[in-house]
Design a protein around this motif. Structure first.
Motif, PDB file in Angstrom:
ATOM      1  N   ALA A 140     -24.386  22.593 -30.420  1.00 54.58           N
ATOM      2  CA  ALA A 140     -24.839  21.210 -30.818  1.00 54.58           C
ATOM      3  C   ALA A 140     -23.814  20.572 -30.246  1.00 54.58           C
ATOM      4  CB  ALA A 140     -24.675  21.432 -31.817  1.00 54.58           C
ATOM      5  N   ALA A 141     -22.560  20.806 -29.846  1.00 55.20           N
ATOM      6  CA  ALA A 141     -21.155  20.045 -28.958  1.00 55.20           C
ATOM      7  C   ALA A 141     -21.876  19.314 -27.303  1.00 55.20           C
ATOM      8  CB  ALA A 141     -20.142  20.329 -29.033  1.00 55.20           C
ATOM      9  N   LYS A 142     -22.752  20.592 -26.958  1.00 61.11           N
ATOM     10  CA  LYS A 142     -23.056  21.415 -25.758  1.00 61.11           C
ATOM     11  C   LYS A 142     -23.811  20.021 -25.146  1.00 61.11           C
ATOM     12  CE  LYS A 142     -21.386  25.832 -24.707  1.00 61.11           C
ATOM     13  NZ  LYS A 142     -22.536  27.035 -23.899  1.00 61.11           N
ATOM     14  N   VAL A 143     -25.221  20.104 -26.057  1.00 58.08           N
ATOM     15  CA  VAL A 143     -25.644  19.371 -26.291  1.00 58.08           C
ATOM     16  C   VAL A 143     -25.968  17.501 -26.009  1.00 58.08           C
ATOM     17  CG1 VAL A 143     -28.562  18.068 -27.069  1.00 58.08           C
ATOM     18  CG2 VAL A 143     -27.819  21.110 -27.459  1.00 58.08           C
ATOM     19  N   GLU A 144     -24.908  17.618 -27.400  1.00 55.46           N
ATOM     20  CA  GLU A 144     -24.383  15.340 -27.665  1.00 55.46           C
ATOM     21  C   GLU A 144     -23.386  15.370 -26.667  1.00 55.46           C
ATOM     22  OE1 GLU A 144     -25.179  14.179 -29.579  1.00 55.46           O
ATOM     23  OE2 GLU A 144     -26.204  15.333 -31.395  1.00 55.46           O
ATOM     24  N   TYR A 145     -22.648  16.716 -25.344  1.00 54.90           N
ATOM     25  CA  TYR A 145     -21.657  16.440 -24.073  1.00 54.90           C
ATOM     26  C   TYR A 145     -22.624  16.079 -22.725  1.00 54.90           C
ATOM     27  CZ  TYR A 145     -18.529  16.497 -20.624  1.00 54.90           C
ATOM     28  OH  TYR A 145     -17.343  16.465 -20.083  1.00 54.90           O
ATOM     29  N   LEU A 146     -23.860  16.412 -22.943  1.00 52.58           N
ATOM     30  CA  LEU A 146     -25.102  16.251 -22.178  1.00 52.58           C
ATOM     31  C   LEU A 146     -25.921  14.924 -22.006  1.00 52.58           C
ATOM     32  CD1 LEU A 146     -26.636  19.587 -21.662  1.00 52.58           C
ATOM     33  CD2 LEU A 146     -26.027  18.470 -19.528  1.00 52.58           C
ATOM     34  N   SER A 147     -25.540  14.948 -23.458  1.00 55.38           N
ATOM     35  CA  SER A 147     -26.508  13.553 -23.493  1.00 55.38           C
ATOM     36  C   SER A 147     -25.687  12.045 -23.896  1.00 55.38           C
ATOM     37  CB  SER A 147     -26.662  13.677 -25.091  1.00 55.38           C
ATOM     38  OG  SER A 147     -27.117  11.707 -25.748  1.00 55.38           O
ATOM     39  N   VAL A 148     -24.559  12.173 -23.268  1.00 48.74           N
ATOM     40  CA  VAL A 148     -22.987  11.986 -22.753  1.00 48.74           C
ATOM     41  C   VAL A 148     -23.514  11.348 -21.576  1.00 48.74           C
ATOM     42  CG1 VAL A 148     -21.240  10.920 -22.916  1.00 48.74           C
ATOM     43  CG2 VAL A 148     -21.719  11.644 -24.771  1.00 48.74           C
ATOM     44  N   GLN A 149     -23.746  12.638 -20.977  1.00 47.80           N
ATOM     45  CA  GLN A 149     -23.941  12.032 -19.420  1.00 47.80           C
ATOM     46  C   GLN A 149     -25.439  11.618 -19.110  1.00 47.80           C
ATOM     47  OE1 GLN A 149     -22.912  16.087 -17.056  1.00 47.80           O
ATOM     48  NE2 GLN A 149     -21.890  16.859 -18.822  1.00 47.80           N
ATOM     49  N   TYR A 150     -25.978  12.408 -19.656  1.00 48.82           N
ATOM     50  CA  TYR A 150     -27.150  10.901 -19.663  1.00 48.82           C
ATOM     51  C   TYR A 150     -27.468   9.651 -19.620  1.00 48.82           C
ATOM     52  CZ  TYR A 150     -32.500  10.693 -19.139  1.00 48.82           C
ATOM     53  OH  TYR A 150     -33.640  10.099 -18.434  1.00 48.82           O
ATOM     54  N   LEU A 151     -27.247   8.902 -20.893  1.00 47.23           N
ATOM     55  CA  LEU A 151     -26.675   8.182 -21.174  1.00 47.23           C
ATOM     56  C   LEU A 151     -25.650   7.087 -19.444  1.00 47.23           C
ATOM     57  CD1 LEU A 151     -27.828   8.520 -23.682  1.00 47.23           C
ATOM     58  CD2 LEU A 151     -27.028   6.822 -25.137  1.00 47.23           C
ATOM     59  N   SER A 152     -24.507   8.165 -19.951  1.00 46.28           N
ATOM     60  CA  SER A 152     -23.980   7.023 -18.715  1.00 46.28           C
ATOM     61  C   SER A 152     -24.185   6.663 -17.301  1.00 46.28           C
ATOM     62  CB  SER A 152     -22.419   8.520 -18.554  1.00 46.28           C
ATOM     63  OG  SER A 152     -21.658   7.451 -17.348  1.00 46.28           O
ATOM     64  N   ARG A 153     -24.925   8.080 -17.375  1.00 48.80           N
ATOM     65  CA  ARG A 153     -26.138   7.213 -15.712  1.00 48.80           C
ATOM     66  C   ARG A 153     -26.820   6.619 -16.152  1.00 48.80           C
ATOM     67  NH1 ARG A 153     -25.078  11.083 -11.543  1.00 48.80           N
ATOM     68  NH2 ARG A 153     -27.116  10.806 -11.067  1.00 48.80           N
ATOM     69  N   SER A 154     -27.697   6.057 -17.706  1.00 46.19           N
ATOM     70  CA  SER A 154     -28.500   5.109 -17.408  1.00 46.19           C
ATOM     71  C   SER A 154     -27.956   4.084 -17.477  1.00 46.19           C
ATOM     72  CB  SER A 154     -28.914   5.662 -18.824  1.00 46.19           C
ATOM     73  OG  SER A 154     -29.709   6.959 -18.554  1.00 46.19           O
ATOM     74  N   TYR A 155     -27.105   3.671 -17.881  1.00 43.01           N
ATOM     75  CA  TYR A 155     -25.735   2.398 -18.365  1.00 43.01           C
ATOM     76  C   TYR A 155     -25.020   2.381 -17.468  1.00 43.01           C
ATOM     77  CZ  TYR A 155     -29.124   2.643 -22.876  1.00 43.01           C
ATOM     78  OH  TYR A 155     -30.368   3.071 -23.425  1.00 43.01           O
ATOM     79  N   LEU A 156     -23.687   3.381 -17.298  1.00 44.24           N
ATOM     80  CA  LEU A 156     -22.942   3.148 -17.367  1.00 44.24           C
ATOM     81  C   LEU A 156     -21.989   3.534 -15.212  1.00 44.24           C
ATOM     82  CD1 LEU A 156     -20.860   3.783 -19.775  1.00 44.24           C
ATOM     83  CD2 LEU A 156     -20.710   1.302 -19.083  1.00 44.24           C
ATOM     84  N   GLY A 157     -22.829   4.340 -15.048  1.00 39.53           N
ATOM     85  CA  GLY A 157     -22.830   5.247 -14.144  1.00 39.53           C
ATOM     86  C   GLY A 157     -22.023   6.556 -14.157  1.00 39.53           C
ATOM     87  N   THR A 158     -22.086   7.516 -13.079  1.00 41.33           N
ATOM     88  CA  THR A 158     -21.787   8.856 -13.247  1.00 41.33           C
ATOM     89  C   THR A 158     -20.164   8.736 -14.444  1.00 41.33           C
ATOM     90  OG1 THR A 158     -21.720   9.638 -10.771  1.00 41.33           O
ATOM     91  CG2 THR A 158     -21.350  10.694 -12.071  1.00 41.33           C
ATOM     92  N   PHE A 159     -20.615  10.085 -15.085  1.00 43.43           N
ATOM     93  CA  PHE A 159     -19.579  10.606 -15.900  1.00 43.43           C
ATOM     94  C   PHE A 159     -19.183  11.311 -15.284  1.00 43.43           C
ATOM     95  CE2 PHE A 159     -18.093  13.322 -19.490  1.00 43.43           C
ATOM     96  CZ  PHE A 159     -17.916  12.405 -20.468  1.00 43.43           C
TER      97      PHE A 159
END
Length: 248
Positions: A140-159
């Motif tokens: 579950a931690a891995k899935v949420e961490y991947l989600s953070v990476q995806y949202l970062s690329r979508s909104y802020l830039g490379t995580f």
């Protein structure tokens, strides 16, 4: 003879109980150490949604709920540490800073994405070092961490992942984490169980989007060229991890 009959009865009773258990009963429960990692990543995703989707009230409320859940999980830890408390405070500070900058990018310091990713990485790394965290699946931690990476690329830039920790999920992106999660889901004992089937279905949708993230590129474009879908990824990730935690 009577003793043998009693032993035989106990054996079959135990066997029936064993067979009746959910396949997830033999997987590792989500530990308190992993729970704080999940809540930390969720709170970070909520901030990214809040900023990326124009400061909608629902996203701000969700961020507050995630921060409260993280604080509650911290209090429920069997054993914390001074380092974890400091890392928690630093992460909350960055999340609060992200809200204080308001809508738009005019008031956002150019180093904020870097500071936010560092605060999350430091917290997750400190949480993983707690006693009792060793040997956990961390799915579950891995899935949420991947989600953070995806949202970062979508909104802020490379995580910025923890490249100094390539052997942990903190130093990995979708190229390593997707196969690792695949393997763990395929290893579940009863693939015909309805709960497992539902989990696999959710993962198939989420996996397709995460595989399109294109972390190896600095262009912030997906592999397919299609626009990112952060709201959909966030929803599927949270639903999947919520189901995973509820199955224990």
């Amino acid at each position: 003879m009577r003793c043998k009959a009693l032993l035989r009865h106990a054996f079959f009773w135990s066997l029936g109980l064993f067979v009746g258990l959910s396949p997830m009963a033999f997987a590792e429960a989500v530990s308190p150490q992993e729970q704080i990692q999940i809540h930390a990543s969720r709170a970070t995703s909520s901030l990214m949604l809040l900023r990326g989707e124009g400061f909608q009230k629902t996203h701000q409320q969700r961020l507050e709920a995630d921060l409260a859940a993280l604080a509650g999980a911290m209090q429920s830890l069997p054993q914390g540490s001074a380092e974890l408390t400091i890392a928690h405070q630093a992460l909350v500070t960055q999340l609060r800073n992200g809200v204080s900058y308001g809508p738009g990018d005019e008031n956002v310091p150019w180093r904020f994405p870097e500071d936010l990713s560092r605060a999350l990485r430091d917290f997750l790394s400190t949480a993983r070092a707690l006693p009792g965290a060793e040997g956990q699946s961390e799915l579950a931690a891995k899935v949420e961490y991947l989600s953070v990476q995806y949202l970062s690329r979508s909104y802020l830039g490379t995580f910025e992942i923890a490249r100094e920790q390539p052997g942990t999920y903190l130093g990995q992106d979708e190229r390593l984490l997707l196969p690792a999660i695949d393997s763990e889901l395929q290893a579940l004992k009863d693939q015909s169980d309805p709960q497992v089937t539902k989990l696999q279905t959710r993962w198939s949708y989420l996996r397709a989007a995460l595989a399109d993230m294109n972390s190896q590129s600095n262009t912030l474009q997906s592999v397919s060229g299609r626009p990112f879908a952060p709201i959909t990824v966030d929803r599927h990730a949270r639903s999947m991890t919520a189901q995973w935690m509820a199955m224990f």
